[in-house]
Structures are given as structure tokens and as C-alpha cells.
Scaffold this motif. Structure first.
Motif, PDB file in Angstrom:
ATOM      1  N   LYS A  64      40.540  38.916  35.071  1.00  0.00           N
ATOM      2  CA  LYS A  64      40.593  39.317  36.451  1.00  0.00           C
ATOM      3  C   LYS A  64      40.508  38.089  37.547  1.00  0.00           C
ATOM      4  CE  LYS A  64      37.473  43.093  35.619  1.00  0.00           C
ATOM      5  NZ  LYS A  64      36.100  44.029  35.517  1.00  0.00           N
ATOM      6  N   ALA A  67      44.135  38.781  38.209  1.00  0.00           N
ATOM      7  CA  ALA A  67      44.339  39.742  39.093  1.00  0.00           C
ATOM      8  C   ALA A  67      44.036  39.714  40.496  1.00  0.00           C
ATOM      9  CB  ALA A  67      43.832  41.236  38.448  1.00  0.00           C
ATOM     10  N   LEU A  69      40.670  39.751  41.084  1.00  0.00           N
ATOM     11  CA  LEU A  69      39.508  40.484  41.317  1.00  0.00           C
ATOM     12  C   LEU A  69      38.264  39.670  41.193  1.00  0.00           C
ATOM     13  CD1 LEU A  69      40.563  43.654  39.016  1.00  0.00           C
ATOM     14  CD2 LEU A  69      40.316  43.533  41.775  1.00  0.00           C
ATOM     15  N   PRO A  87      42.717  40.459  45.725  1.00  0.00           N
ATOM     16  CA  PRO A  87      43.552  41.271  44.764  1.00  0.00           C
ATOM     17  C   PRO A  87      44.973  41.188  44.851  1.00  0.00           C
ATOM     18  CG  PRO A  87      41.536  42.428  45.914  1.00  0.00           C
ATOM     19  CD  PRO A  87      41.601  41.124  46.278  1.00  0.00           C
ATOM     20  N   ARG A  88      45.768  40.901  43.765  1.00  0.00           N
ATOM     21  CA  ARG A  88      47.086  40.882  43.677  1.00  0.00           C
ATOM     22  C   ARG A  88      47.681  42.227  43.637  1.00  0.00           C
ATOM     23  NH1 ARG A  88      49.030  35.455  44.935  1.00  0.00           N
ATOM     24  NH2 ARG A  88      50.872  36.394  44.231  1.00  0.00           N
ATOM     25  N   ARG A  89      48.844  42.301  44.370  1.00  0.00           N
ATOM     26  CA  ARG A  89      49.715  43.584  44.036  1.00  0.00           C
ATOM     27  C   ARG A  89      50.741  43.352  43.152  1.00  0.00           C
ATOM     28  NH1 ARG A  89      51.295  46.365  49.653  1.00  0.00           N
ATOM     29  NH2 ARG A  89      52.348  47.691  47.903  1.00  0.00           N
ATOM     30  N   ILE A  91      50.660  42.568  39.925  1.00  0.00           N
ATOM     31  CA  ILE A  91      50.189  42.463  38.551  1.00  0.00           C
ATOM     32  C   ILE A  91      49.978  44.050  38.402  1.00  0.00           C
ATOM     33  CG2 ILE A  91      49.148  40.373  38.795  1.00  0.00           C
ATOM     34  CD1 ILE A  91      46.605  43.132  38.610  1.00  0.00           C
ATOM     35  N   TYR A  93      47.675  46.402  35.607  1.00  0.00           N
ATOM     36  CA  TYR A  93      46.533  46.174  34.862  1.00  0.00           C
ATOM     37  C   TYR A  93      46.335  47.496  33.995  1.00  0.00           C
ATOM     38  CZ  TYR A  93      42.151  43.364  34.800  1.00  0.00           C
ATOM     39  OH  TYR A  93      41.099  42.661  34.506  1.00  0.00           O
ATOM     40  N   ARG A 117      50.993  52.239  46.831  1.00  0.00           N
ATOM     41  CA  ARG A 117      51.749  51.212  47.550  1.00  0.00           C
ATOM     42  C   ARG A 117      52.634  51.469  48.462  1.00  0.00           C
ATOM     43  NH1 ARG A 117      52.137  46.796  43.824  1.00  0.00           N
ATOM     44  NH2 ARG A 117      50.452  47.058  42.252  1.00  0.00           N
TER      45      ARG A 117
END
Lengths: 269, 291
Positions: A64, A67, A69, A87-89, A91, A93, A117
Motif C-alpha cells: 500500500k 501504491a 494508499l 495514490p499512484r496511477r 501501478i 493492483y 483513466r
């Protein structure tokens, strides 16, 4: 096997994920709980890294953090040289539960990624077709989640996570809810998919065999507070046949060491 | 080597495919039979009740002004067709308008309260308070405020239907899998998109169970409003019939009222089949294994 789905294998020496001195502490009014303590970790481009450890050692928390989070209490976490702040775009999950939208069919669930997206529709549709074919979901595009078995649902979840060609694929116990036989098959498939896509993968798992069979390196963590006990190289090559690998001396040796470390951390508990 | 991989794949796909007899979709030619199987019990029960009713009145065990016979009730229905139709129209209008306003207001409030914790803390006690007050006690107040037209009846209907919609709407919006919300945040989706594509559809099954309760309450609300002060509508018809000790007419109005509630309920049910098909198919799947 030249059919690489995308040519993202840029030859840089820079690791995809860099974690330095990461600490995570949860504070409540009464107590402080250290979840992760002094984690240092690099994940290289195209690498498959497994993280094994006892329950509650903070393996999922580590994912997390990557990511975006969960925020680090202290220390550094970087993705492609950039500090991870939210929050990363970039990646993908995959959770233990497939977490599919029950009102969308297989295709719709995969394309949720594209819709959220704002990806190019035609391109996303082509990519979805490729992934459906690659993960053996062909013929099930119009099926709804409740019509699929756990293994099939997890394939959909994997396609959704790969749709946008993420820099790194994070998998949190993805096959933990499957029966042993399905799990083995999913391991074989994940190995093939990893080879075909060249995606960087971080896999959190309880299963020693799964961790070693799939990975280039296995990170073994201790029980809470989570620290890295040892990082083991898995010198098995990138084309692995399941049955042959299970009897390979290197596989047996690395697995034994992982078990030993996990056992040691259990007795220390 | 590649061939063994694809073999393993084919095998795994085969084994994971569910057996055809678990397919939850009913076949078309079974459709009528299924409905008959589903509804013969209530139909038979109503038929038996009417038979008993007829028996009691035919044997003159009860005076006609206390319990009119089925034939008298039917006659009251047919002889006063236009009169009843006109008043039914008024009550229907009040009910539907009240119900629609309650849906819009209720869902709006539910969304606001789910997204803002402080708003929830402020509003929820007030909403609960408004729910606890007997609506019949509020109705005269609405008449004082809004006069003798349609408005007070509509607002009593709104007040009745509002609460179950808010509660079920909130429960539905909260029922979203938290992992899906984590997932959408890594997709970089804005909150509105997440609401529209994830939260709102996920809330529909629960919202619809609230709507079904609210639909029947809206009818009650409209009639309660008419009891307090009206010169049209089914509530007015009932008061008039009561004054004239015209029990046949009273029964006729009651029957129309319950039909109105059932009709509204059925419309919601049909809307649910269209808007929440994944839920409906699951339910039929469950029912077929029982039956």
C-alpha cells in the motif's frame, strides 16, 4: 517467445521502486504500534519480487505504501525516482478478493480501468482483447462475476490491473482464496504472463512454493514489527516448468531457507 | 514447452467453467409456468378469502351495513365508476408526486450524508426526529401552512416515504467494497466518476428495497393528508362513505387504494429488474434451487 506485448523494457539502471529506511507506526490514544521498521528495498525493472512473511507482518502495508494508499511515518519511498505522495496511477493492483463490479461483465470490469483513466477507447479495447486472450478468458467476455469461479474472477482482476501497462504490478495474496490445484495453475499462468509482458511484479504471499517458483528474489519478513530478515536470490532462469522446478536443487534449497526463516520468526513470536 | 503451457491453460479453463445446470437464467418457454408456480398461492388465498366473505354475507351472519357482500361492493365499484375514477386520479397524482419528490430529496440527502461526516452528524438526528413524530399529527399543520389543495397531501406523502429512502440509500452507498474504492483511487478517477460508475450502481440493490417500502407508505401519506382536509381524493371518498354508512362504497375505495399501492410496488419491482439485473438473476438462481 518474442511476442512481447509492449516494449517498455527501457534499459535504465535506475530501480523501479526504491524504499529507504521506511517506518510505519500507527498511533492510537493508548498505544503505538510499529507495522514496518527500517525497510530498505529496491525493485529492478522487469523483476519479479516475492515477499513472504507471517500474518500481520506488514507485507500488505508495504504494497500500500508503493501504491500510495498508505503514507510512510518516516523514510523514503520512490516510484521511478519520484517520491510517492498520494495514490499512484502508474501501478496495477490485485487483491486477494477479485473486487469486481457485479453489474459489469468480464469485459466491462476490465475496461473500468480505461474509463476511470480516460484512456483512448479503441486502444483500450484492443489491449483488453489481448489480455483476455492471454489469460485464457476468451469466450467469457460477456459473463458476469457471479457466473465465474474464483480462479476466473482473479484472471479478470489481473487483466484489469494490466490494462494500462503499469510500471509495477502489486499483488496482495492474489491466489490465497483458491484451492491448491487452481492455485498451482494460476502460478504457472502468472509466470507465463510475467514473461510475456515483462512487467515488474511485487507479490505478497503466504505460500513458500508460490513465492520461490515465481520470483527472481524472495524477501522474507519477520513478524510484527515487520523487518526484512533476508533477501534470497532465486537462480532458476526465466522459463520455469512447474514440475521440474519443484525438484530443482536450487528451488529446494531456497524454499528450505525461506521456511527456516519463517519458522524462526514464528518461534520468536 | 509452449504446448504444455497451453494444454494446462485449456484444462484449467474447462475445469473452472461452471456446469450448465447452474445457469441462473430461466428458459423462455418456462416463463408462464414459472409465474404460475410463483403466484398460485397468493391467488388461491385471495380467492378463498373472497369465498369466505361471500359465505358470511350470503348466510346473513353479519348485517350488510357492517360487512357488505362482495356483489354489493362490486356494484358500488361499477355504478360509481366515473366518480371513483376521478378521485382515484387525484390520490394517484398526490402519491406519485410525493413519491418522486421523496426519491429526489431522499437520495440527495443520503449522498450528502455519506460524503460528509459532519453533515451526517447534524442532519441525522433531525431526520430521525421527523420520522418519530406521527405523520397523522403533522398533517393538520401542513393543511394550515399549505391550504386545502394538493400540496399538503403531497408533502405528507413525501414525509412518509422520505425516511426509508434515506436510510436504504445511505446503507447502499456505504455497501461498496472498500478495496474497489482503493482501486479507483489508484486509477486516478475523480470522485464524481467514482460515484457514477461505482458507488451509485453498488447502492441500487439496497436503495430498491427502501423504495418498495416507501412506495406503499406514499399512498398512506396521501390518504392521511386527505383525511385531514380535502374535498377530493380517495380519503375524501372514504370519509363521505363513512358519514353515509355506505360500507359498500367504503370497501370499494379500500380495494382501489390497495390496488394503487400494489401497482406502485409492481412498477418499482419492474424498474429493479431493468436497473439491477445482476441482483434479479441472482435471486431467480436462488429460487430455482429451492423450488
Amino acid at each position: 517467445m518474442t511476442a512481447l506485448l509492449h516494449e517498455k523494457r527501457v534499459t535504465t539502471t535506475q530501480p523501479v521502486v526504491t524504499i529507504e529506511n521506511l517506518n510505519i507506526t500507527y498511533s492510537t490514544k493508548r498505544s503505538r504500534m510499529t507495522a514496518l521498521d527500517g525497510i530498505n528495498l529496491n525493485v529492478e525493472q522487469g523483476e519479479f519480487l516475492s515477499i513472504a512473511g507471517p500474518s500481520g507482518c506488514g507485507k500488505s502495508t508495504l504494497l500500500k505504501v508503493v501504491a500510495g494508499l498508505t503514507a510512510a511515518t518516516s523514510g523514503q519511498a520512490q516510484l521511478r525516482g519520484q517520491q510517492i505522495k498520494g495514490p499512484r496511477r502508474d501501478i496495477g493492483y490485485v487483491f486477494q478478493r477479485a473486487a469486481l463490479l457485479e453489474w459489469r461483465n468480464v469485459r466491462g470490469n476490465i475496461l473500468l480501468q480505461a474509463e476511470m483513466r480516460g484512456m483512448d477507447k479503441a486502444k483500450a479495447a484492443r489491449r483488453a482483447d489481448e489480455l483476455i486472450e492471454m489469460t485464457g478468458l476468451g469466450g467469457f467476455e460477456k459473463s458476469f462475476p457471479h457466473e465465474l469461479s474464483g480462479g476466473m474472477q482473479q484472471r479478470v482482476s489481473l487483466c484489469r490491473a494490466l490494462l494500462h501497462e503499469p510500471d509495477v504490478l502489486l499483488m496482495d495474496e492474489p491466489f490465497g482464496a483458491l484451492d491448491a490445484l487452481t492455485r498451482e495453475r494460476m502460478n504457472i499462468e502468472l509466470h507465463r504472463i510475467w514473461r510475456e509482458t515483462g512487467t515488474t511484479v511485487i507479490l505478497v504471499t503466504h505460500s513458500v512454493a508460490e513465492a520461490v517458483f515465481l520470483a527472481n528474489r524472495v524477501v522474507v519478513m519477520s513478524a510484527r514489527p515487520g523487518t526484512i530478515l533476508e533477501t534470497l536470490d532465486v537462480p532458476l532462469g526465466s522459463h520455469r516448468d512447474y514440475a521440474a522446478t519443484m525438484e530443482d536443487p536450487d528451488f529446494v534449497r531456497v524454499s528450505a531457507r525461506v521456511r527456516e526463516l519463517l519458522g524462526a520468526s514464528h518461534t520468536a513470536e | 514447452m509452449p504446448s504444455t503451457v497451453s494444454d494446462a491453460r485449456a484444462v484449467s479453463v474447462q475445469s473452472e467453467r461452471q456446469s450448465p445446470d447452474m445457469d441462473p437464467r430461466p428458459r423462455k418457454n418456462n416463463f408462464l409456468a414459472k409465474w404460475a408456480a410463483e403466484f398460485w398461492r397468493p391467488v388461491a388465498f385471495v380467492f378463498a378469502l373472497v369465498l369466505l366473505w361471500w359465505l358470511v354475507t350470503a348466510q346473513k351472519w353479519v348485517a350488510p351495513f357492517i360487512l357488505p357482500s362482495p356483489q354489493d361492493t362490486l356494484r358500488a365499484l361499477s355504478e360509481n365508476g366515473t366518480y371513483l375514477a376521478q378521485h382515484t386520479g387525484v390520490t394517484t397524482l398526490e402519491t406519485v408526486l410525493g413519491f418522486v419528490i421523496a426519491i429526489l430529496l431522499g437520495e440527495l440527502v443520503a449522498v450528502l450524508m455519506v460524503y460528509s461526516r459532519s453533515l451526517e452528524k447534524t442532519m441525522y438526528p433531525i431526520i430521525l426526529f421527523a420520522q418519530v413524530i406521527p405523520k397523522i399529527a403533522i398533517a393538520p399543520l401542513f393543511v394550515v401552512w399549505l391550504g386545502f389543495g394538493l400540496e399538503p397531501k403531497i408533502w405528507v406523502a413525501v414525509l412518509m416515504a422520505f425516511f426509508p429512502i434515506v436510510v436504504s440509500g445511505m446503507a447502499g452507498l456505504r455497501s461498496v467494497d472498500p478495496e474497489i474504492l482503493e482501486l479507483t483511487s489508484t486509477m486516478g478517477a475523480n470522485p464524481f466518476k467514482t460515484f457514477l460508475k461505482v458507488r451509485l450502481p453498488a447502492s441500487l440493490p439496497q436503495l430498491f428495497s427502501g423504495l418498495k417500502v416507501a412506495a406503499t407508505l406514499a399512498v398512506t401519506g396521501a390518504v392521511v393528508g386527505e383525511f385531514v382536509g380535502a374535498n377530493e381524493g380517495l380519503g375524501y371518498v372514504i370519509l363521505q362513505a363513512n358519514g353515509n354508512i355506505d360500507t359498500a362504497m367504503l370497501f370499494a375505495a379500500l380495494i382501489i387504494m390497495s390496488l394503487l399501492g400494489i401497482l406502485l410496488f409492481a412498477i418499482i419491482q419492474i424498474a429493479e429488474w431493468f436497473l439491477v439485473p445482476w441482483q434479479a438473476s441472482r435471486r431467480t438462481g436462488g429460487a430455482s434451487t429451492n423450488g
